[in-house]
Write a protein that holds these residues in place. Structure first.
Motif, PDB file in Angstrom:
ATOM      1  N   ILE A 243       8.940   7.362 -10.389  1.00 21.34           N
ATOM      2  CA  ILE A 243       8.166   6.589  -9.426  1.00 21.34           C
ATOM      3  C   ILE A 243       8.335   7.182  -8.030  1.00 21.34           C
ATOM      4  O   ILE A 243       9.417   7.642  -7.667  1.00 21.34           O
ATOM      5  CB  ILE A 243       8.630   5.115  -9.422  1.00 21.34           C
ATOM      6  N   ILE A 244       7.263   7.168  -7.263  1.00 18.40           N
ATOM      7  CA  ILE A 244       7.315   7.680  -5.891  1.00 18.40           C
ATOM      8  C   ILE A 244       8.360   6.914  -5.086  1.00 18.40           C
ATOM      9  O   ILE A 244       8.485   5.690  -5.203  1.00 18.40           O
ATOM     10  CB  ILE A 244       5.931   7.543  -5.225  1.00 18.40           C
ATOM     11  N   ASP A 245       9.106   7.639  -4.281  1.00 22.01           N
ATOM     12  CA  ASP A 245      10.167   7.043  -3.474  1.00 22.01           C
ATOM     13  C   ASP A 245       9.568   6.289  -2.289  1.00 22.01           C
ATOM     14  O   ASP A 245       9.323   6.856  -1.227  1.00 22.01           O
ATOM     15  CB  ASP A 245      11.114   8.140  -2.976  1.00 22.01           C
ATOM     16  N   THR A 246       9.306   5.012  -2.509  1.00 18.55           N
ATOM     17  CA  THR A 246       8.816   4.154  -1.430  1.00 18.55           C
ATOM     18  C   THR A 246       9.728   2.931  -1.337  1.00 18.55           C
ATOM     19  O   THR A 246      10.380   2.563  -2.318  1.00 18.55           O
ATOM     20  CB  THR A 246       7.371   3.680  -1.693  1.00 18.55           C
ATOM     21  N   PRO A 247       9.791   2.309  -0.170  1.00 25.64           N
ATOM     22  CA  PRO A 247      10.668   1.144  -0.023  1.00 25.64           C
ATOM     23  C   PRO A 247      10.205  -0.017  -0.889  1.00 25.64           C
ATOM     24  O   PRO A 247       9.023  -0.128  -1.219  1.00 25.64           O
ATOM     25  CB  PRO A 247      10.546   0.801   1.464  1.00 25.64           C
ATOM     26  N   GLN A 248      11.152  -0.865  -1.261  1.00 26.25           N
ATOM     27  CA  GLN A 248      10.796  -2.054  -2.020  1.00 26.25           C
ATOM     28  C   GLN A 248       9.892  -2.949  -1.180  1.00 26.25           C
ATOM     29  O   GLN A 248       9.927  -2.917   0.048  1.00 26.25           O
ATOM     30  CB  GLN A 248      12.051  -2.819  -2.431  1.00 26.25           C
ATOM     31  N   VAL A 249       9.100  -3.735  -1.876  1.00 25.02           N
ATOM     32  CA  VAL A 249       8.147  -4.605  -1.189  1.00 25.02           C
ATOM     33  C   VAL A 249       8.882  -5.600  -0.298  1.00 25.02           C
ATOM     34  O   VAL A 249       9.818  -6.269  -0.733  1.00 25.02           O
ATOM     35  CB  VAL A 249       7.281  -5.369  -2.212  1.00 25.02           C
ATOM     36  N   ASP A 250       8.463  -5.658   0.957  1.00 31.28           N
ATOM     37  CA  ASP A 250       8.946  -6.681   1.881  1.00 31.28           C
ATOM     38  C   ASP A 250       7.923  -7.814   1.840  1.00 31.28           C
ATOM     39  O   ASP A 250       6.789  -7.666   2.302  1.00 31.28           O
ATOM     40  CB  ASP A 250       9.057  -6.101   3.297  1.00 31.28           C
ATOM     41  N   LYS A 251       8.317  -8.935   1.265  1.00 34.73           N
ATOM     42  CA  LYS A 251       7.364 -10.023   1.032  1.00 34.73           C
ATOM     43  C   LYS A 251       6.747 -10.550   2.329  1.00 34.73           C
ATOM     44  O   LYS A 251       5.579 -10.947   2.357  1.00 34.73           O
ATOM     45  CB  LYS A 251       8.046 -11.161   0.270  1.00 34.73           C
TER      46      LYS A 251
END
Length: 218
Positions: A113-121
């Motif tokens: 998976i592409i290295d992106t930050p976790q979702v900030d709700k």
């Protein structure tokens, strides 16, 4: 270090993927790993064209009916579970056949998976609210100002990807396209032999209709 060999059969529905996979797996003593995002769900049998009980008795299938419809499941989880199954089959010296039409799942398995930050709700809720109040065009204009590179690659009406690009930019100060570009050069641990099936459009339409009718009649 040698790469793990995989056979990937990836093509549209009703083109004969399952039959071919069972034929090959039977000949070579292998097992099949599902790569269809709907077949992982229990109870969702109509419209998903899951292998029949008879077909599953012929060759062992993995990652079918593993979660309930109300459970969260995504490409990252798929890649993790499928990777564990592959590792076990390799230890058992069994050929592995990946079969399905969900390209995202296959890409996640092959390259991660592409290295992106976790979702900030909170951030997501903020942009979704802006979209609800001002519309898609407003959100897309925001993206063009903040991340023009992403805006050139994302369609205005694709609100999910627009919001995700805005989230990544706000959390990291970096374009999501930069992360995608770096990810594209990541090496895969697998050596893949890919098979794609094609069929005459009119014949495909007939087969889809016949399959759908058969599932409903059941």
């Amino acid at each position: 270090m040698s790469k793990t060999p995989l056979v990937i059969i990836n093509s549209p529905t009703a083109t004969g993927k399952t039959a071919l996979a069972i034929n090959l797996a039977t000949q070579f003593g292998g097992e099949i790993i599902n790569a269809d995002s709907m077949q992982v769900y229990r109870y969702m049998d109509i419209g998903t064209a899951k292998p029949t009980s008879e077909q599953r008795n012929q060759v062992r299938h993995h990652l079918i009916d593993i979660v309930d419809p109300d459970e969260d499941f995504n490409a990252a989880l798929y890649a993790q579970i499928a990777g564990d199954v592959i590792a076990r089959l390799v230890r058992e010296k069994k050929p592995v056949f990946i079969v399905g039409g969900t390209g995202l799942y296959i890409r996640a398995l092959l390259k991660g998976i592409i290295d992106t930050p976790q979702v900030d709700k909170k951030i997501r809720a903020h942009y979704k609210k802006l979209g609800e109040i001002h519309g898609r065009e407003y959100l897309f204009d925001l993206l063009k100002k903040k991340d023009p590179s992403a805006a050139r690659r994302i369609k205005q009406n694709d609100s999910v990807r627009v919001v995700r690009a805005l989230e990544v930019w706000e959390q990291t100060g970096e374009s999501i396209t930069s992360r995608q570009a770096r990810h594209a050069f990541k090496n895969s641990p697998y050596n893949c032999f890919k098979i794609g099936l094609s069929i005459d459009r009119e014949k495909l339409k007939q087969q889809v209709e016949q399959r759908t009718k058969k599932m409903i009649d059941l």
